[in-house]
Design a protein around this motif. Structure first.
Motif, PDB file in Angstrom:
ATOM      1  N   GLU A  39       0.835  -1.201   0.000  1.00 55.77           N
ATOM      2  CA  GLU A  39       0.000   0.000   0.000  1.00 55.77           C
ATOM      3  C   GLU A  39       0.872   1.255   0.000  1.00 55.77           C
ATOM      4  OE1 GLU A  39      -3.473   1.996   2.732  1.00 55.77           O
ATOM      5  OE2 GLU A  39      -3.278  -0.181   2.676  1.00 55.77           O
ATOM      6  N   LEU A  40       0.496   2.217  -0.812  1.00 48.83           N
ATOM      7  CA  LEU A  40       1.214   3.487  -0.877  1.00 48.83           C
ATOM      8  C   LEU A  40       0.883   4.310   0.366  1.00 48.83           C
ATOM      9  CD1 LEU A  40       3.053   5.124  -2.800  1.00 48.83           C
ATOM     10  CD2 LEU A  40       0.989   6.187  -3.688  1.00 48.83           C
ATOM     11  N   ASN A  41       1.896   4.799   1.042  1.00 50.99           N
ATOM     12  CA  ASN A  41       1.708   5.589   2.254  1.00 50.99           C
ATOM     13  C   ASN A  41       1.496   7.054   1.874  1.00 50.99           C
ATOM     14  OD1 ASN A  41       1.757   6.915   4.671  1.00 50.99           O
ATOM     15  ND2 ASN A  41       3.757   6.173   5.313  1.00 50.99           N
ATOM     16  N   TRP A  42       0.245   7.468   1.856  1.00 53.90           N
ATOM     17  CA  TRP A  42      -0.098   8.834   1.445  1.00 53.90           C
ATOM     18  C   TRP A  42       0.344   9.859   2.476  1.00 53.90           C
ATOM     19  CZ3 TRP A  42      -2.221  10.536  -3.124  1.00 53.90           C
ATOM     20  CH2 TRP A  42      -2.564   9.527  -4.032  1.00 53.90           C
ATOM     21  N   GLU A  43       0.682   9.430   3.687  1.00 52.59           N
ATOM     22  CA  GLU A  43       1.142  10.344   4.746  1.00 52.59           C
ATOM     23  C   GLU A  43       2.642  10.636   4.643  1.00 52.59           C
ATOM     24  OE1 GLU A  43      -1.128  11.754   6.741  1.00 52.59           O
ATOM     25  OE2 GLU A  43      -2.612  10.593   5.627  1.00 52.59           O
ATOM     26  N   ALA A  44       3.364   9.833   3.885  1.00 50.97           N
ATOM     27  CA  ALA A  44       4.808  10.034   3.754  1.00 50.97           C
ATOM     28  C   ALA A  44       5.088  11.385   3.090  1.00 50.97           C
ATOM     29  CB  ALA A  44       5.422   8.902   2.941  1.00 50.97           C
ATOM     30  N   ASP A  45       6.086  12.086   3.584  1.00 54.18           N
ATOM     31  CA  ASP A  45       6.403  13.420   3.048  1.00 54.18           C
ATOM     32  C   ASP A  45       6.636  13.398   1.550  1.00 54.18           C
ATOM     33  OD1 ASP A  45       6.151  14.632   5.512  1.00 54.18           O
ATOM     34  OD2 ASP A  45       8.310  14.601   5.947  1.00 54.18           O
ATOM     35  N   TYR A  46       7.402  12.417   1.074  1.00 56.53           N
ATOM     36  CA  TYR A  46       7.723  12.334  -0.344  1.00 56.53           C
ATOM     37  C   TYR A  46       6.454  12.176  -1.187  1.00 56.53           C
ATOM     38  CZ  TYR A  46       9.844  10.679  -4.685  1.00 56.53           C
ATOM     39  OH  TYR A  46      10.199  10.521  -5.987  1.00 56.53           O
ATOM     40  N   VAL A  47       5.572  11.310  -0.762  1.00 59.84           N
ATOM     41  CA  VAL A  47       4.326  11.060  -1.496  1.00 59.84           C
ATOM     42  C   VAL A  47       3.424  12.297  -1.441  1.00 59.84           C
ATOM     43  CG1 VAL A  47       2.250   9.631  -1.623  1.00 59.84           C
ATOM     44  CG2 VAL A  47       4.459   8.575  -1.119  1.00 59.84           C
ATOM     45  N   ALA A  48       3.279  12.888  -0.247  1.00 54.60           N
ATOM     46  CA  ALA A  48       2.419  14.063  -0.097  1.00 54.60           C
ATOM     47  C   ALA A  48       2.925  15.227  -0.933  1.00 54.60           C
ATOM     48  CB  ALA A  48       2.328  14.459   1.377  1.00 54.60           C
ATOM     49  N   THR A  49       4.229  15.432  -0.954  1.00 53.21           N
ATOM     50  CA  THR A  49       4.802  16.524  -1.748  1.00 53.21           C
ATOM     51  C   THR A  49       4.628  16.254  -3.240  1.00 53.21           C
ATOM     52  OG1 THR A  49       6.411  17.021  -0.020  1.00 53.21           O
ATOM     53  CG2 THR A  49       6.909  17.831  -2.232  1.00 53.21           C
ATOM     54  N   ALA A  50       4.892  15.033  -3.650  1.00 64.67           N
ATOM     55  CA  ALA A  50       4.724  14.684  -5.065  1.00 64.67           C
ATOM     56  C   ALA A  50       3.271  14.860  -5.490  1.00 64.67           C
ATOM     57  CB  ALA A  50       5.185  13.249  -5.307  1.00 64.67           C
ATOM     58  N   TRP A  51       2.333  14.459  -4.617  1.00 66.15           N
ATOM     59  CA  TRP A  51       0.907  14.613  -4.928  1.00 66.15           C
ATOM     60  C   TRP A  51       0.550  16.084  -5.083  1.00 66.15           C
ATOM     61  CZ3 TRP A  51      -2.934  12.467  -7.117  1.00 66.15           C
ATOM     62  CH2 TRP A  51      -4.227  12.941  -6.934  1.00 66.15           C
ATOM     63  N   LYS A  52       1.078  16.945  -4.232  1.00 63.50           N
ATOM     64  CA  LYS A  52       0.809  18.380  -4.306  1.00 63.50           C
ATOM     65  C   LYS A  52       1.266  18.936  -5.657  1.00 63.50           C
ATOM     66  CE  LYS A  52       3.442  21.340  -2.138  1.00 63.50           C
ATOM     67  NZ  LYS A  52       4.107  22.126  -1.099  1.00 63.50           N
ATOM     68  N   TYR A  53       2.455  18.550  -6.108  1.00 61.63           N
ATOM     69  CA  TYR A  53       2.963  19.034  -7.386  1.00 61.63           C
ATOM     70  C   TYR A  53       2.194  18.431  -8.568  1.00 61.63           C
ATOM     71  CZ  TYR A  53       6.714  21.386  -4.957  1.00 61.63           C
ATOM     72  OH  TYR A  53       7.417  22.219  -4.140  1.00 61.63           O
ATOM     73  N   TYR A  54       1.772  17.200  -8.424  1.00 62.15           N
ATOM     74  CA  TYR A  54       0.963  16.546  -9.469  1.00 62.15           C
ATOM     75  C   TYR A  54      -0.355  17.302  -9.651  1.00 62.15           C
ATOM     76  CZ  TYR A  54      -1.672  12.801 -11.795  1.00 62.15           C
ATOM     77  OH  TYR A  54      -2.434  12.064 -12.661  1.00 62.15           O
ATOM     78  N   GLN A  55      -1.004  17.635  -8.532  1.00 61.07           N
ATOM     79  CA  GLN A  55      -2.262  18.383  -8.591  1.00 61.07           C
ATOM     80  C   GLN A  55      -2.054  19.772  -9.174  1.00 61.07           C
ATOM     81  OE1 GLN A  55      -4.509  16.253  -8.606  1.00 61.07           O
ATOM     82  NE2 GLN A  55      -5.769  16.780  -6.872  1.00 61.07           N
TER      83      GLN A  55
END
Length: 94
Positions: free
Chosen positions: A24-40
């Motif tokens: 499972e992808l950890n959506w709370e991880a800083d790397y994932v959260a930051t990447a998601w912000k830039y993707y959006q």
């Protein structure tokens, strides 16, 4: 977020991180959260919005569900005039 956006993002993150699908992808991880912000942010950019609108126009006229008629004053319809005519026809069908 649409399901398609989330799936595309997760696929890229898994590829980038070398993660198998069963983890499972950890959506709370800083790397994932930051990447998601830039993707959006990229999806909301003016360039992406313009491409999305062009794609909507193409999908609107591609199946043959609509005909854009040119009045004698607007013929030949090119560029912005054609875009405006397609946009108007799309609005009529809503």
């Amino acid at each position: 977020m649409t399901d398609n956006q989330r799936a595309a993002f997760e696929a890229e993150m898994r590829k980038d991180l070398g993660m198998p699908e069963y983890v499972e992808l950890n959506w709370e991880a800083d790397y994932v959260a930051t990447a998601w912000k830039y993707y959006q942010a990229a999806l909301a950019s003016p360039e992406a919005q313009a491409l999305r609108k062009d794609a909507e126009r193409y999908r609107f006229i591609r199946p043959g569900d609509a005909t854009v008629w040119c009045s004698s004053g607007d013929y030949p319809m090119e560029n912005e005039n054609l875009d405006a005519a397609i946009d108007a026809a799309m609005e009529e069908q809503k």
